[in-house]
Design an enzyme around this catalytic site. Structure first.
Site, PDB file in Angstrom:
ATOM      1  N   ASP A  18       0.766  -1.217   0.150  1.00 55.34           N
ATOM      2  CA  ASP A  18      -0.037  -0.053  -0.165  1.00 55.34           C
ATOM      3  C   ASP A  18       1.028   1.210   0.008  1.00 55.34           C
ATOM      4  O   ASP A  18       0.427   2.411   0.510  1.00 55.34           O
ATOM      5  CB  ASP A  18      -0.785   0.046   1.346  1.00 55.34           C
ATOM      6  CG  ASP A  18      -1.769  -1.249   1.349  1.00 55.34           C
ATOM      7  OD1 ASP A  18      -2.362  -1.807   0.250  1.00 55.34           O
ATOM      8  OD2 ASP A  18      -1.890  -1.942   2.534  1.00 55.34           O
ATOM      9  N   LYS A  21       2.086   2.129  -5.065  1.00 53.10           N
ATOM     10  CA  LYS A  21       2.655   1.787  -6.285  1.00 53.10           C
ATOM     11  C   LYS A  21       1.931   1.741  -7.719  1.00 53.10           C
ATOM     12  O   LYS A  21       2.732   2.089  -8.598  1.00 53.10           O
ATOM     13  CB  LYS A  21       3.415   0.074  -6.354  1.00 53.10           C
ATOM     14  CG  LYS A  21       4.047  -0.034  -5.148  1.00 53.10           C
ATOM     15  CD  LYS A  21       4.299  -1.570  -4.965  1.00 53.10           C
ATOM     16  CE  LYS A  21       3.355  -2.596  -4.424  1.00 53.10           C
ATOM     17  NZ  LYS A  21       3.001  -2.257  -3.152  1.00 53.10           N
ATOM     18  N   GLY A  45      -4.087  -4.778  -4.206  1.00 53.64           N
ATOM     19  CA  GLY A  45      -5.025  -3.715  -4.771  1.00 53.64           C
ATOM     20  C   GLY A  45      -4.676  -2.388  -4.947  1.00 53.64           C
ATOM     21  O   GLY A  45      -3.609  -1.933  -4.119  1.00 53.64           O
ATOM     22  N   HIS A  46      -4.552  -2.139  -6.077  1.00 58.57           N
ATOM     23  CA  HIS A  46      -4.000  -0.795  -6.503  1.00 58.57           C
ATOM     24  C   HIS A  46      -5.195   0.255  -7.078  1.00 58.57           C
ATOM     25  O   HIS A  46      -6.146  -0.080  -7.894  1.00 58.57           O
ATOM     26  CB  HIS A  46      -2.980  -0.917  -7.994  1.00 58.57           C
ATOM     27  CG  HIS A  46      -2.004  -1.841  -7.592  1.00 58.57           C
ATOM     28  ND1 HIS A  46      -1.086  -2.375  -8.470  1.00 58.57           N
ATOM     29  CD2 HIS A  46      -1.229  -2.188  -6.401  1.00 58.57           C
ATOM     30  CE1 HIS A  46      -0.035  -2.693  -7.997  1.00 58.57           C
ATOM     31  NE2 HIS A  46      -0.071  -2.999  -6.634  1.00 58.57           N
ATOM     32  N   GLN A 232       2.043  -6.305  -2.787  1.00 53.91           N
ATOM     33  CA  GLN A 232       2.351  -6.370  -1.257  1.00 53.91           C
ATOM     34  C   GLN A 232       3.782  -5.465  -1.449  1.00 53.91           C
ATOM     35  O   GLN A 232       3.965  -4.482  -1.962  1.00 53.91           O
ATOM     36  CB  GLN A 232       2.442  -7.891  -0.876  1.00 53.91           C
ATOM     37  CG  GLN A 232       1.339  -8.320  -0.873  1.00 53.91           C
ATOM     38  CD  GLN A 232       0.863  -9.040  -2.071  1.00 53.91           C
ATOM     39  OE1 GLN A 232       1.584  -9.842  -2.879  1.00 53.91           O
ATOM     40  NE2 GLN A 232      -0.519  -8.956  -2.737  1.00 53.91           N
TER      41      GLN A 232
HETATM   42  P1  IMP Z   1      -2.585 -13.032   2.268  1.00 56.67           P
HETATM   43  O1  IMP Z   1      -1.837 -12.584   1.194  1.00 56.67           O
HETATM   44  O2  IMP Z   1      -3.903 -12.754   1.959  1.00 56.67           O
HETATM   45  O3  IMP Z   1      -2.204 -14.350   2.749  1.00 56.67           O
HETATM   46  O4  IMP Z   1      -2.516 -11.965   3.453  1.00 56.67           O
HETATM   47  C1  IMP Z   1      -1.093 -12.326   4.377  1.00 56.67           C
HETATM   48  C2  IMP Z   1      -0.963 -10.741   4.833  1.00 56.67           C
HETATM   49  O5  IMP Z   1      -0.440  -9.948   3.700  1.00 56.67           O
HETATM   50  C3  IMP Z   1      -1.981 -10.260   5.390  1.00 56.67           C
HETATM   51  O6  IMP Z   1      -1.428  -9.316   6.541  1.00 56.67           O
HETATM   52  C4  IMP Z   1      -2.712  -9.139   4.668  1.00 56.67           C
HETATM   53  O7  IMP Z   1      -3.192  -7.985   5.179  1.00 56.67           O
HETATM   54  C5  IMP Z   1      -1.153  -8.644   3.747  1.00 56.67           C
HETATM   55  N1  IMP Z   1      -1.525  -8.390   2.428  1.00 56.67           N
HETATM   56  C6  IMP Z   1      -1.740  -9.082   1.545  1.00 56.67           C
HETATM   57  N2  IMP Z   1      -1.784  -8.357   0.150  1.00 56.67           N
HETATM   58  C7  IMP Z   1      -1.566  -7.134   0.603  1.00 56.67           C
HETATM   59  C8  IMP Z   1      -1.455  -5.843  -0.174  1.00 56.67           C
HETATM   60  O8  IMP Z   1      -1.682  -5.890  -1.303  1.00 56.67           O
HETATM   61  N3  IMP Z   1      -1.262  -4.929   0.463  1.00 56.67           N
HETATM   62  C9  IMP Z   1      -1.338  -4.797   1.960  1.00 56.67           C
HETATM   63  N4  IMP Z   1      -1.169  -5.916   2.593  1.00 56.67           N
HETATM   64  C10 IMP Z   1      -1.505  -7.244   1.952  1.00 56.67           C
END
Ligand code: IMP
Length: 442
Positions: A18, A21, A45-46, A232
Site C-alpha cells: 500500500d 505503487k 489492490g492498486h 504487497q
Molecule cells: P494474504 O496475502 O491474503 O495471505 O495475507 C497475508 C498478509 O499480507 C496479511 O497481513 C494481509 O493483510 C497482507 N496483504 C496481502 N496483500 C496485501 C496488499 O496488497 N497490501 C497490503 N497488505 C497485503
C-alpha cells in the site's frame, strides 16, 4: 540488424504494501511497452486516479490504462480466473480494451474454491483457539502457493485438457476436503460445481494464455522497455518479512526474474516505493506503530488525511512513523537503485515528525530491522525528531518548491538508508510527481 535491447525497471513496495505503487507504475508506463506482474494474486489492490476517476485493480497490471501497452501475468502469480474475468469485464465496461493486450502464463497455479475455503477456515480456527491470526485477505493465496510448492497445483495449462484437469481436481479435493471437514470443521467443496465452473471460464481465458517467458524475452530483445510491477511489500515477503505475519510469495525484486521467466541480468533498475510514513493491514509486529484511532493524534492525522483503508478488504490500515531502519533492510534485500517517496503531502501540518533510525533489542542498539516477527516485536524504536511544515505540498512537481523542512526530511531518509530519492509523489494524481531521475534513463 542489431536492435538495442530495452531497459527494464522493477517497482517494489519497501514497507508492508500500500505504498502507492499503482500510481507510479501507471506513470512510469509512459516509458514502457510492457508491464508484468510476477507474484501475489488478487490480494493486491492498486487504486489509480485518471482524469479524476478512481479505478481499483487487483490482478491486471496498472499499465492496462494506457492504450498500446501490453500487460503480462507471469508464472509467479497465483490466479483466480473468475476474479480476472470480473476485472476484465469492469475495464471493458469503462471502455478499456483488455483481451488483445493481456497475456497470462500457462504456468500460473490456479486459485480454486478450496483454497479460499481453507484460508477462511484456518483464520477462523485461529480466532476460535485464541491464537494470533495472520489477518489474511481471505482470497486463498497462501493455500494456492502451498499446493504449488507441494507440486500438486492445478495450473492454467491444465485447463486445456478437461480429463487431466478432472483427475488433478479429484486428487486435490480428496486431500483438501479431508482437512476442511475433519480438521477444520468446515463444509467440503463440491467436485461438479468446481469442475463445471472451471471449464466455463477456461473458454474465456485460454485465448489470452501464452508462453510469457518467451514473449518477454523476445519483446525485450526487440527493444521493448519492461516494467515489473511488484505487489504487497518487502516486509510481507515470505522469507525477508515479518514471518509468519507475511504473504506467501517473495515480494522482493529478485523474484521479478523467477516469477516471469527472465534472467536476473534483465532487471536494470530497482525502484523502491516508500510511503512518507508507515502503514500495515493485518496482524504482526509494527515497531513504529502509533495510536491511530484517537482524534488529534499524529496517527489519526495519517489515517484520515491519508485515507488509509485497504483497497481489497476495506480494512483500516494501522499507521506509524517512518522507519528508516526497516527501509535499510528493504534496500538491502531488494538492491534498490532509488526511492520514490509517496504521500509526502499527508504529513503537511504535523508539528514535528519522528524518524526511526534504529532499535533497542534486548539491551543492544541495532541499526537495521532484525529477521522475523518475534525479534521485531521486541524492538523499541530509537527516534530522531525532524521539524514539520505548515505549507501545503499537494501537487508540487518541483523539489525546490517544497518547504525546507520537507526537503530536510527527504534528505535525512536518503542519508540514513543510503539510497537516493529519485521521485516524490505529492498527491494521488498521476501528474503530481517530482522527478529527479527517470528510472528508464540509463
Ligand atoms: P494474504 O496475502 O491474503 O495471505 O495475507 C497475508 C498478509 O499480507 C496479511 O497481513 C494481509 O493483510 C497482507 N496483504 C496481502 N496483500 C496485501 C496488499 O496488497 N497490501 C497490503 N497488505 C497485503
Amino acid at each position: 540488424m542489431n536492435m538495442k535491447q530495452g531497459r527494464n525497471v522493477v517497482v517494489v513496495g519497501t514497507q508492508w504494501g500500500d505504498e502507492g505503487k499503482g500510481k507510479l507504475v501507471d506513470w512510469l508506463t509512459e516509458s514502457a511497452q510492457g508491464v508484468v506482474r510476477f507474484q501475489g494474486g488478487h490480494n493486491a489492490g492498486h487504486t489509480l486516479v485518471i482524469n479524476g476517476v478512481k479505478t481499483a485493480l487487483h490482478l491486471i497490471p496498472s499499465g492496462i490504462m494506457r492504450g498500446g501497452v501490453k500487460c503480462y501475468i507471469g508464472n509467479g502469480v497465483v490466479l483466480s480466473v473468475p476474479k480476472l474475468l470480473e476485472e476484465i469485464a469492469g475495464l471493458e465496461k469503462a471502455g478499456v480494451e483488455v483481451r488483445s493486450r493481456l497475456r497470462v502464463s500457462e504456468a500460473c497455479p490456479l486459485i480454486l474454491p478450496y483454497h479460499v475455503a481453507l484460508d477462511v477456515a484456518r483464520e477462523a480456527a485461529k480466532e476460535k483457539a485464541g491464537t494470533a491470526k495472520i489477518g489474511t485477505t481471505g482470497r486463498g493465496i497462501g493455500p494456492a502457493y502451498e499446493d504449488k510448492v507441494a507440486r500438486r497445483a492445478i495450473r492454467v495449462q491444465d485447463l486445456k485438457y478437461p480429463e487431466r484437469f478432472a483427475t488433478k481436481l479429484r486428487e486435490n479435493l480428496a486431500l483438501h476436503n479431508h482437512v476442511l471437514v475433519n480438521f477444520l470443521g468446515a463444509e467440503p467443496v463440491d467436485f461438479d460445481t468446481t469442475y463445471n465452473e472451471a471449464m466455463a471460464y477456461a473458454k474465456a481465458l485460454l485465448p489470452m494464455v501464452a508462453d510469457v517467458s518467451r514473449e518477454l524475452n523476445d519483446a525485450n530483445k526487440a527493444g521493448a522497455n519492461l516494467l515489473f510491477e511488484g505487489a504487497q511489500g518487502t516486509l510481507l515477503d515470505v522469507d525477508h518479512g515479518t514471518y509468519p505475519f507475511v504473504t506467501s510469495s517473495n515480494c522482493v525484486a529478485g523474484n521479478a526474474a523467477a516469477g516471469s521467466g527472465v534472467g536476473p541480468g534483465m532487471l536494470h533498475y530497482i525502484l523502491g516505493i516508500t510511503k512518507a510514513y508507515c502503514t500495515r493491514v493485518g496482524g504482526g509486529p509494527f515497531p513504529t506503530e502509533l495510536e491511530w484511532e484517537k482524534e488529534g493524534t499524529p496517527g489519526y492525522h495519517m489515517s484520515t488525511v491519508g485515507a488509509e483503508k485497504g483497497v481489497t478488504t476495506g480494512r483500516s490500515r494501522r499507521c506509524g512513523w517512518f522507519d528508516a531502519a526497516l527501509l535499510k533492510r528493504s534496500a538491502q534485500v531488494n538492491g534498490l537503485s532509488g526511492l520514490c517517496i509517496t504521500k509526502l503531502d499527508v504529513l503537511d501540518g504535523l508539528k514535528e515528525l519522528m524518524l526511526c533510525t534504529g532499535y533497542e533489542l534486548d539491551g543492544e542498539t541495532i541499526d537495521i530491522l532484525p529477521m522475523g516477527a518475534d525479534e521485531i516485536a521486541r524492538c523499541k524504536p530509537i527516534y530522531e525528531v525532524i521539524p514539520g511544515w505548515t505549507e501545503t505540498t499537494v501537487g508540487v512537481t518541483d523539489m525546490d518548491k517544497l518547504p525546507a523542512n520537507a526537503r530536510q526530511y527527504l534528505a535525512r531518509i536518503a542519508e540514513v538508508t543510503g539510497v537516493p530519492v529519485h521521485m516524490v509523489s505529492t498527491s494521488p494524481d498521476r501528474d503530481h510527481t517530482i522527478l529527479l531521475h527517470n528510472p528508464f534513463a540509463a
